[in-house]
Write an enzyme that holds these catalytic residues in place. Sequence first.
Site, PDB file in Angstrom:
ATOM      1  N   SER A   1      42.289 -41.015  -8.143  1.00 62.22           N
ATOM      2  CA  SER A   1      42.808 -41.660  -9.358  1.00 62.22           C
ATOM      3  C   SER A   1      44.021 -40.903  -9.882  1.00 62.22           C
ATOM      4  O   SER A   1      44.236 -39.738  -9.535  1.00 62.22           O
ATOM      5  CB  SER A   1      41.725 -41.700 -10.438  1.00 62.22           C
ATOM      6  OG  SER A   1      41.528 -40.396 -10.954  1.00 62.22           O
ATOM      7  N   ASN A   2      44.808 -41.556 -10.708  1.00 64.09           N
ATOM      8  CA  ASN A   2      46.010 -40.886 -11.201  1.00 64.09           C
ATOM      9  C   ASN A   2      45.672 -39.645 -12.029  1.00 64.09           C
ATOM     10  O   ASN A   2      46.462 -38.700 -12.068  1.00 64.09           O
ATOM     11  CB  ASN A   2      46.871 -41.877 -11.992  1.00 64.09           C
ATOM     12  CG  ASN A   2      47.554 -42.870 -11.058  1.00 64.09           C
ATOM     13  OD1 ASN A   2      47.148 -43.030  -9.901  1.00 64.09           O
ATOM     14  ND2 ASN A   2      48.597 -43.530 -11.534  1.00 64.09           N
ATOM     15  N   GLU A   3      44.488 -39.654 -12.638  1.00 61.21           N
ATOM     16  CA  GLU A   3      44.059 -38.451 -13.364  1.00 61.21           C
ATOM     17  C   GLU A   3      43.754 -37.310 -12.383  1.00 61.21           C
ATOM     18  O   GLU A   3      44.096 -36.152 -12.643  1.00 61.21           O
ATOM     19  CB  GLU A   3      42.829 -38.766 -14.233  1.00 61.21           C
ATOM     20  CG  GLU A   3      43.130 -39.653 -15.430  1.00 61.21           C
ATOM     21  CD  GLU A   3      43.436 -41.109 -15.069  1.00 61.21           C
ATOM     22  OE1 GLU A   3      43.004 -41.568 -13.995  1.00 61.21           O
ATOM     23  OE2 GLU A   3      44.114 -41.781 -15.866  1.00 61.21           O
TER      24      GLU A   3
ATOM     25  N   GLU B   1      49.249 -38.971   4.474  1.00 63.29           N
ATOM     26  CA  GLU B   1      50.163 -40.082   4.285  1.00 63.29           C
ATOM     27  C   GLU B   1      50.886 -39.887   2.966  1.00 63.29           C
ATOM     28  O   GLU B   1      50.290 -40.034   1.914  1.00 63.29           O
ATOM     29  CB  GLU B   1      49.344 -41.376   4.269  1.00 63.29           C
ATOM     30  CG  GLU B   1      49.983 -42.477   5.050  1.00 63.29           C
ATOM     31  CD  GLU B   1      50.915 -43.288   4.203  1.00 63.29           C
ATOM     32  OE1 GLU B   1      52.133 -43.112   4.361  1.00 63.29           O
ATOM     33  OE2 GLU B   1      50.433 -44.077   3.389  1.00 63.29           O
TER      34      GLU B   1
ATOM     35  N   GLN C   1      36.843 -47.922   5.854  1.00 58.49           N
ATOM     36  CA  GLN C   1      36.664 -46.562   5.352  1.00 58.49           C
ATOM     37  C   GLN C   1      35.308 -46.384   4.680  1.00 58.49           C
ATOM     38  O   GLN C   1      34.932 -47.212   3.844  1.00 58.49           O
ATOM     39  CB  GLN C   1      37.778 -46.274   4.338  1.00 58.49           C
ATOM     40  CG  GLN C   1      37.737 -44.876   3.759  1.00 58.49           C
ATOM     41  CD  GLN C   1      38.810 -44.677   2.695  1.00 58.49           C
ATOM     42  OE1 GLN C   1      39.148 -45.600   1.978  1.00 58.49           O
ATOM     43  NE2 GLN C   1      39.329 -43.480   2.590  1.00 58.49           N
ATOM     44  N   GLY C   2      34.608 -45.325   5.030  1.00 54.88           N
ATOM     45  CA  GLY C   2      33.327 -45.008   4.394  1.00 54.88           C
ATOM     46  C   GLY C   2      33.387 -43.661   3.716  1.00 54.88           C
ATOM     47  O   GLY C   2      32.897 -42.659   4.233  1.00 54.88           O
ATOM     48  N   TYR C   3      34.030 -43.622   2.593  1.00 51.29           N
ATOM     49  CA  TYR C   3      34.173 -42.371   1.828  1.00 51.29           C
ATOM     50  C   TYR C   3      33.333 -42.411   0.549  1.00 51.29           C
ATOM     51  O   TYR C   3      32.363 -41.703   0.401  1.00 51.29           O
ATOM     52  CB  TYR C   3      35.652 -42.155   1.463  1.00 51.29           C
ATOM     53  CG  TYR C   3      36.414 -41.284   2.431  1.00 51.29           C
ATOM     54  CD1 TYR C   3      36.112 -41.265   3.790  1.00 51.29           C
ATOM     55  CD2 TYR C   3      37.467 -40.481   1.993  1.00 51.29           C
ATOM     56  CE1 TYR C   3      36.826 -40.469   4.672  1.00 51.29           C
ATOM     57  CE2 TYR C   3      38.181 -39.680   2.876  1.00 51.29           C
ATOM     58  CZ  TYR C   3      37.858 -39.674   4.215  1.00 51.29           C
ATOM     59  OH  TYR C   3      38.573 -38.887   5.071  1.00 51.29           O
ATOM     60  N   SER C   4      33.720 -43.289  -0.388  1.00 51.33           N
ATOM     61  CA  SER C   4      33.076 -43.283  -1.707  1.00 51.33           C
ATOM     62  C   SER C   4      31.623 -43.713  -1.629  1.00 51.33           C
ATOM     63  O   SER C   4      31.228 -44.472  -0.748  1.00 51.33           O
ATOM     64  CB  SER C   4      33.806 -44.242  -2.651  1.00 51.33           C
ATOM     65  OG  SER C   4      35.125 -43.830  -2.864  1.00 51.33           O
TER      66      SER C   4
END
Lengths: 374, 402
Positions: B387-389, B244, B126-129
């Site tokens: 992230s959960n935030e 997903e 994956q190339g996202y961040s």
Amino acid sequence: MNFDYTEEQIALQDTLRRFYARDYGFEHRRAMSKSADGFDRAAWATFADFGILALPFPEDFGGLNGNAVDTMLVMEMLGRGLALEPYLSSVVLCGGLIRDAGSAAQKEALLPAIAGGELMFAFAHNEAGSRYALDHVATRATPAGGGWTLDGAKAVVLAAPSAGKFIVSAREGLGLSLFLVDAGAPGLSLRSYPTQDGARAGDLRLDGVQVAADALIGGACGALPLIERAVDYANAALCAEAVGIMAALNEVTLEYLKTRKQFGTPIGKFQALQHRMADMVIATEQARSMATLAAVRADSTDAAERSRSVAAAKAYVLQSARLVGQQAVQLHGGMGVTDELNVGHYFKRLTMIGLTFGDVDYHLGRFSDTLLAA
Amino acid sequence: MDLNFTPEEQAFRAEVCAFLREQLPPEIARKVHDGKRLAKDDFVRWQKILHAKGWGASSWPVAHGGTGWSAVQQHIFDEECADAGAPMQLPFGLKMVAPVIMAFGNPAQQARFLPRIVDGTDWWCQGYSEPGSGSDLASLKTRAVRDGDHYVINGQKTWNTLGQYADWIFCLVRTSTEGRQQEGISFLLIDMKTPGITVRPIIMMDGEHEINEVWFEDVRVPIENRVGEENKGWTYAKFLLGHERTGIAGVGRSKRELKKLKTIACRESSAGRPLIEDPRFRDRIAQVEMELMALEITNLRVISAEGEKKRAPGPEASILKIKGSEIQQILTELQMQALGHYALPYLHESLDPDWSGDAAMPAYEGDAGPLSGHYFNVRKTTIYGGSNEIQKNIISQMILGL
């Protein structure tokens, strides 16, 4: 696997929702709480018309053959409506005990009367010092003249003032038995009081109360498993009531976050409050899952599986309820701690559920101890 | 309301169990149960075994070479695979890029890429961040400039999982700097062997090489490798992140780890008694088990609603992600804590599958090494995948309308 309610169940839910919206608003509830009875007798008659007082009873005795999921659905709606009526005591607990262990004659005489709304019951079991232990009963049953004499005291009997009859637990030798006792029986005295959540309860004294042989529910000295099952059932019902209250609190709190302005903006624009609200929603959804599990397992014939699931559910739902209740008050600011808004009243009821038939520590301990057997 | 699986579903579960008993290589299952390092070959071998059975892609439709299973069947399959100790099927190809190619790719791309994902030929990453674009992903800066029938890519991607093994990478790149930043992003499929790509390891705090940064220097990518329209990549990226839902809870794996925690707590001792008899520790196990019971039911509620396709999207995906990741973290924390002082030693070789202990440290049993490392490793779960935030922002802003 299927998590949907049936069409009949949805119709019942809608009926109860409409009833609370139209006939049992918050100010009406406040007035009923201050009335002599502490609840609405007209609402009780309406419940009889709706059929919910007959819900968990067999068809042979005028009932609707409902299961614990039906009871869950009703209790969730009573939670949303912040009902004062003693549905839990009369129908779920005492009606359930008579249904499960009563003789044919007892069922014949009592279940239709409960279902019709003319007879209300209270479960006189807890005593001073029993805390949440179900086997701690000092009230004595002494055989006398083919029946028994009952002596002892019962503490914080929910819905005691409205009860026409009590189901009283008493000890004979090593075993516990359950007895039907008329509210007017000689030797029985009641000191009643309001509870923090606006309902009624009372302390009962039994001084030489005479009961006949046909007052015994189930076999003599074998009542503990019956009591355990009935209280598991009641705890599953309380989980559902708590979920109904949490859902209602989330709705009013979300509305408040969208309308209350400070610093020139709705306070719901502040991330600290947004995340708190998200936590409340998460806790409520997870609690709903556990309340569902409790309802399904409450009908299980496997007693160990039933009580393990109900213990886990009650502990978890109470933890969620504490978070949602406290934060609903907090997010309403000063208004949250007034008597004026319904928020404080929902919070008080949630809190009292957390002290009824076992608190978080009690149920967590019960569930935790099952890990030793595994 | 019925929490029981249907007879057909129970028969399906039995079929999955029988397959796992016969086909899951025991040496791989051993590694998974013991928390040992898995090699690339372990993942690929398992994917090929599944493919041979026709079960290579449990979440795909039959038309693309998947099983066409219902959400409930996928759940049963995932749960039994986790319990048996099957390696996790990595999501980057099967559950991330493939649904995007199915939904937005052209027939040629579908024919070219999808069969090689399901049969285990191509390893995707994956190339996202990017270093400057984490939670604010749409601010990404990796540039793709048109040059004839190619894009020329320059920039840097990071937090790339297992890219050291990858044949292909799917990337979000900036094809325009005009307008809103979301409107200048495109979705490219890039061959990792293309000149100008450099993969550099990032060693994480557990001491392992699981993560990389990927550098692009004048990397030429054919236009035909763009999925969908130019500058519409953000739409596809959001589709990917939201696609997903039920797998993210990780219920099956957490159930396996809970079992392991109980085993450890029965084996370790405290004051001369099994640790599990210590009510303070036992209550903590009970607490995480309650969390997992609730999550399992919530997950099943989402699955059964998905099967019926009739409910509006709610906060479910975010709830499953938040609770699932928190539970994974608590489980590893308690496993580590259960070991007491034997959680302290760090022996890199203890994660090797053939490591048979240390003669100098006879009390140092096999799983002591992996357990602390796993605690440090899974701190990532509340950070990755939004992230959960960020998940709480999604619940409060997108779902609740705050």
